[in-house]
Design a protein around this motif. Sequence first.
Motif, short mmCIF file in Angstrom:
data_model
loop_
_atom_site.label_atom_id
_atom_site.label_comp_id
_atom_site.label_asym_id
_atom_site.label_seq_id
_atom_site.Cartn_x
_atom_site.Cartn_y
_atom_site.Cartn_z
N ARG A 85 0.86 -1.18 0.00
CA ARG A 85 0.00 0.00 0.00
C ARG A 85 0.90 1.23 0.00
N TYR A 139 0.94 5.51 0.44
CA TYR A 139 0.30 6.77 0.81
C TYR A 139 1.39 7.82 0.86
N MET A 197 -1.40 1.99 6.14
CA MET A 197 -0.30 1.59 5.27
C MET A 197 0.69 0.72 6.02
N THR A 204 -0.46 -2.90 6.42
CA THR A 204 -0.23 -3.75 5.25
C THR A 204 1.26 -3.97 5.01
N ASN A 205 2.03 -2.89 4.99
CA ASN A 205 3.42 -2.98 4.55
C ASN A 205 4.36 -3.58 5.60
N TYR A 265 5.89 6.17 3.47
CA TYR A 265 6.02 4.99 2.62
C TYR A 265 7.43 4.42 2.71
N LEU A 267 -0.56 1.53 -9.14
CA LEU A 267 -0.18 2.09 -7.84
C LEU A 267 0.75 3.28 -8.01
#
Length: 247
Positions: free
Chosen positions: A95, A97, A112, A115-116, A155, A192
């Motif tokens: 993901r 952002y 985020m 998920t990551n 990120y 993405l």
Amino acid sequence: MSTQEATRVAVVTGGSRGIGRETVSRLAADGHAVVVGHAGNRELAEAAVKEVAAAGGRAVAVRADVADEEDVAALFATAESRFGGVDVVVHAAGRMYLSPVAELDLAELDAMHRTNIRGSFVVAREAARTLRPGGALITFSTSVVGLAFPGYGAYSASKGAVEALTMVLARELRGRDVTVNTVAPGPTATDLFLEGKDEETVARLAAQPSLERLGTPADIAAVVSFLASPAGHWVNGQVVRANGGIV
């Protein structure tokens, strides 16, 4: 490719779109039976399965939230029950952002990182417990970790965690004959990456690599294919920055 040739088994998270989808096709072409993990887009995941089947391969789609340990255990159990085990795990689910740190939405940050970071740990834990000798775990980072672009703080931090996890796990699996590596793509033409970017921004990013273009999902899937193969088995505990020569 005949059914008999599919002697190795791969689990690919994020297998319904982008790099994950291309990786499914490439590993199936390499002779793997593939479990296509997806977050919920069943139609795209089933399309990937049909594409593999049309080429003579074997695949099955399984919905799994990568941050949910029960979902991930079920994903791996499907590989065991349908194909007999797990030899390759490609954790492509992720993901993104983007935001300056001063304007960070902490709810987006939490989603985020769930998920990551948590997702990477859950998948890596199951892979560490399951992979057969000769196997490979391949996670995904980003070249932005080293480039430090503004707006990518959250990120990049999540992907820096993936790199740290991968390096430690490679050492923890000493004696198992299992490799653990991270692929860190540069700008790659996926939904993405392209989402929310205007043409000028995309052109500027495409000009950064020495090869002067965006990467493609096929470029990255080829790197994954090598790391998953016997030819790539001497590469272990590495971050492979597949970015066309961004410095």
